[in-house]
Design a protein around this motif. Structure first.
Motif, PDB file in Angstrom:
ATOM      1  N   ASP A   9       0.854  -1.185   0.000  1.00 31.86           N
ATOM      2  CA  ASP A   9       0.000   0.000   0.000  1.00 31.86           C
ATOM      3  C   ASP A   9       0.893   1.240   0.000  1.00 31.86           C
ATOM      4  O   ASP A   9       1.648   1.473   0.949  1.00 31.86           O
ATOM      5  CB  ASP A   9      -0.907   0.008   1.239  1.00 31.86           C
ATOM      6  CG  ASP A   9      -1.987   1.081   1.149  1.00 31.86           C
ATOM      7  OD1 ASP A   9      -1.738   2.133   0.534  1.00 31.86           O
ATOM      8  OD2 ASP A   9      -3.092   0.867   1.696  1.00 31.86           O
ATOM      9  N   VAL A  10       0.834   1.999  -1.097  1.00 35.00           N
ATOM     10  CA  VAL A  10       1.755   3.132  -1.272  1.00 35.00           C
ATOM     11  C   VAL A  10       1.031   4.470  -1.275  1.00 35.00           C
ATOM     12  O   VAL A  10       1.611   5.484  -1.661  1.00 35.00           O
ATOM     13  CB  VAL A  10       2.555   2.975  -2.586  1.00 35.00           C
ATOM     14  CG1 VAL A  10       3.440   1.737  -2.530  1.00 35.00           C
ATOM     15  CG2 VAL A  10       1.616   2.910  -3.790  1.00 35.00           C
ATOM     16  N   LEU A  11      -0.227   4.504  -0.806  1.00 31.92           N
ATOM     17  CA  LEU A  11      -0.990   5.748  -0.855  1.00 31.92           C
ATOM     18  C   LEU A  11      -0.301   6.853  -0.064  1.00 31.92           C
ATOM     19  O   LEU A  11      -0.262   8.005  -0.503  1.00 31.92           O
ATOM     20  CB  LEU A  11      -2.405   5.517  -0.326  1.00 31.92           C
ATOM     21  CG  LEU A  11      -3.335   6.735  -0.406  1.00 31.92           C
ATOM     22  CD1 LEU A  11      -3.537   7.163  -1.851  1.00 31.92           C
ATOM     23  CD2 LEU A  11      -4.674   6.422   0.249  1.00 31.92           C
ATOM     24  N   ALA A  12       0.257   6.519   1.102  1.00 35.00           N
ATOM     25  CA  ALA A  12       0.896   7.539   1.946  1.00 35.00           C
ATOM     26  C   ALA A  12       2.082   8.194   1.255  1.00 35.00           C
ATOM     27  O   ALA A  12       2.442   9.336   1.574  1.00 35.00           O
ATOM     28  CB  ALA A  12       1.347   6.907   3.258  1.00 35.00           C
ATOM     29  N   ASP A  13       2.675   7.491   0.293  1.00 37.68           N
ATOM     30  CA  ASP A  13       3.833   8.032  -0.415  1.00 37.68           C
ATOM     31  C   ASP A  13       3.462   8.743  -1.699  1.00 37.68           C
ATOM     32  O   ASP A  13       4.353   9.189  -2.436  1.00 37.68           O
ATOM     33  CB  ASP A  13       4.812   6.895  -0.749  1.00 37.68           C
ATOM     34  CG  ASP A  13       5.314   6.183   0.494  1.00 37.68           C
ATOM     35  OD1 ASP A  13       5.530   6.864   1.513  1.00 37.68           O
ATOM     36  OD2 ASP A  13       5.469   4.951   0.443  1.00 37.68           O
ATOM     37  N   ASN A  14       2.166   8.871  -1.974  1.00 31.22           N
ATOM     38  CA  ASN A  14       1.716   9.461  -3.231  1.00 31.22           C
ATOM     39  C   ASN A  14       0.639  10.513  -2.991  1.00 31.22           C
ATOM     40  O   ASN A  14      -0.556  10.272  -3.224  1.00 31.22           O
ATOM     41  CB  ASN A  14       1.183   8.367  -4.162  1.00 31.22           C
ATOM     42  CG  ASN A  14       2.278   7.473  -4.706  1.00 31.22           C
ATOM     43  OD1 ASN A  14       2.871   7.754  -5.743  1.00 31.22           O
ATOM     44  ND2 ASN A  14       2.567   6.388  -4.007  1.00 31.22           N
ATOM     45  N   PRO A  15       1.040  11.696  -2.499  1.00 33.19           N
ATOM     46  CA  PRO A  15       0.047  12.737  -2.188  1.00 33.19           C
ATOM     47  C   PRO A  15      -0.784  13.177  -3.381  1.00 33.19           C
ATOM     48  O   PRO A  15      -1.940  13.569  -3.210  1.00 33.19           O
ATOM     49  CB  PRO A  15       0.911  13.891  -1.654  1.00 33.19           C
ATOM     50  CG  PRO A  15       2.304  13.605  -2.137  1.00 33.19           C
ATOM     51  CD  PRO A  15       2.409  12.129  -2.177  1.00 33.19           C
ATOM     52  N   ARG A  16      -0.235  13.077  -4.598  1.00 34.91           N
ATOM     53  CA  ARG A  16      -1.034  13.510  -5.754  1.00 34.91           C
ATOM     54  C   ARG A  16      -2.247  12.612  -5.958  1.00 34.91           C
ATOM     55  O   ARG A  16      -3.295  13.068  -6.434  1.00 34.91           O
ATOM     56  CB  ARG A  16      -0.179  13.578  -7.018  1.00 34.91           C
ATOM     57  CG  ARG A  16       0.286  12.254  -7.589  1.00 34.91           C
ATOM     58  CD  ARG A  16       1.279  12.493  -8.740  1.00 34.91           C
ATOM     59  NE  ARG A  16       1.743  11.257  -9.333  1.00 34.91           N
ATOM     60  CZ  ARG A  16       1.246  10.732 -10.451  1.00 34.91           C
ATOM     61  NH1 ARG A  16       0.252  11.349 -11.073  1.00 34.91           N
ATOM     62  NH2 ARG A  16       1.735   9.605 -10.951  1.00 34.91           N
ATOM     63  N   PHE A  17      -2.116  11.329  -5.585  1.00 40.57           N
ATOM     64  CA  PHE A  17      -3.272  10.439  -5.684  1.00 40.57           C
ATOM     65  C   PHE A  17      -4.230  10.649  -4.516  1.00 40.57           C
ATOM     66  O   PHE A  17      -5.441  10.484  -4.664  1.00 40.57           O
ATOM     67  CB  PHE A  17      -2.817   8.986  -5.760  1.00 40.57           C
ATOM     68  CG  PHE A  17      -2.208   8.620  -7.090  1.00 40.57           C
ATOM     69  CD1 PHE A  17      -2.969   8.670  -8.244  1.00 40.57           C
ATOM     70  CD2 PHE A  17      -0.885   8.254  -7.184  1.00 40.57           C
ATOM     71  CE1 PHE A  17      -2.429   8.347  -9.473  1.00 40.57           C
ATOM     72  CE2 PHE A  17      -0.325   7.918  -8.413  1.00 40.57           C
ATOM     73  CZ  PHE A  17      -1.100   7.966  -9.560  1.00 40.57           C
ATOM     74  N   LEU A  26      -8.230   9.248  -3.705  1.00 44.35           N
ATOM     75  CA  LEU A  26      -8.061   7.828  -3.440  1.00 44.35           C
ATOM     76  C   LEU A  26      -7.972   7.546  -1.949  1.00 44.35           C
ATOM     77  O   LEU A  26      -7.351   8.301  -1.193  1.00 44.35           O
ATOM     78  CB  LEU A  26      -6.794   7.294  -4.119  1.00 44.35           C
ATOM     79  CG  LEU A  26      -6.809   7.161  -5.644  1.00 44.35           C
ATOM     80  CD1 LEU A  26      -5.596   6.355  -6.099  1.00 44.35           C
ATOM     81  CD2 LEU A  26      -8.082   6.502  -6.135  1.00 44.35           C
ATOM     82  N   THR A  27      -8.593   6.444  -1.531  1.00 39.46           N
ATOM     83  CA  THR A  27      -8.493   5.989  -0.143  1.00 39.46           C
ATOM     84  C   THR A  27      -7.592   4.765  -0.015  1.00 39.46           C
ATOM     85  O   THR A  27      -7.252   4.352   1.087  1.00 39.46           O
ATOM     86  CB  THR A  27      -9.891   5.624   0.391  1.00 39.46           C
ATOM     87  OG1 THR A  27     -10.464   4.603  -0.438  1.00 39.46           O
ATOM     88  CG2 THR A  27     -10.800   6.852   0.396  1.00 39.46           C
TER      89      THR A  27
END
Length: 225
Positions: free
Chosen positions: A194-202, A207-208
């Motif tokens: 899970d890489v959401l925390a590393d991708n602020p643009r997403f 995105l959740t």
């Protein structure tokens, strides 16, 4: 989604999918393919990725295919390479080559078995996820049909709630990857992160959840009668 869409993205320099550095999953998992020295690697929808140079540094020759002339020109110019160019002998593709990288300028779907007859592995970081659902099946079938049997594919994919964001990149679940390739290949998941925390643009796009998955696919040898 038409060819013109991607050509316009390159012309407008809207290429958020491009990475300036070598992909970390490539660095970590490429050795799992266990290729012999000198094996030729295919990079579909290659853009101007520097991953091709890294693959050459590992002793491979690289064949890429790319629709955008701007992307091909950028790859060679940004890496201070002067390619040999042949645009006369093949009606389907213009050919550009330098320092172990050979790029076919044209449509992936115009490739045939002869074009990939020497390929031993495929690196797909941003191809499958760039395609809408109706095109992904065609892409996977084309790839499996024209590759020599026994080829290995290192595939990097994204998965997220598709309703939360309009692609590309599109959400492609592990279940869909299996459905697309398992008739022709063994599918093995190498990692899921899970890489959401590393991708602020997403995150900004709503995105959740954003999971990156890395797969090793091995094409079946044809059954002997």
């Amino acid at each position: 989604m038409t060819k013109d869409y991607w050509l316009e993205r390159w012309e407008q320099d809207e290429i958020g999918f491009h990475q300036d550095s070598v992909n970390p999953y490539l660095l970590e998992y490429w050795e799992t393919l266990q290729l012999t020295a000198g094996s030729r690697v295919f990079v579909p929808l290659c853009g101007k990725t520097r991953d091709m140079l890294w693959l050459c540094a590992q002793g491979h020759s690289v064949l890429g295919v790319e629709l955008s002339a701007r992307a091909v020109q950028a790859f060679f110019s940004e890496n201070q390479l002067i390619p040999n160019h042949d645009g006369s002998s093949d009606k389907r593709f213009d050919h550009y080559a330098a320092n172990g990288v050979h790029i076919l300028l044209g449509d992936f779907f115009d490739l045939n078995k002869q074009d990939l007859s020497k390929i031993r592995a495929v690196y797909d970081r941003a191809s499958l996820v760039a395609l809408p659902p109706e095109t992904r099946r065609r892409y996977a079938n084309q790839l499996c049909n024209i590759l020599p049997s026994g080829n290995k594919i290192l595939l990097v994919g994204f998965d997220y709630p598709q309703s939360e964001m309009q692609g590309p990149p599109y959400a492609v679940s592990p279940e869909e990857v299996t459905a697309l390739y398992q008739p022709n290949a063994d599918v093995h998941v190498l990692t899921q992160i899970d890489v959401l925390a590393d991708n602020p643009r997403f995150q900004q796009r709503g995105l959740t959840r954003l999971v990156e998955s890395v797969y090793l696919l091995t094409l079946h040898h044809p059954e002997k009668s």
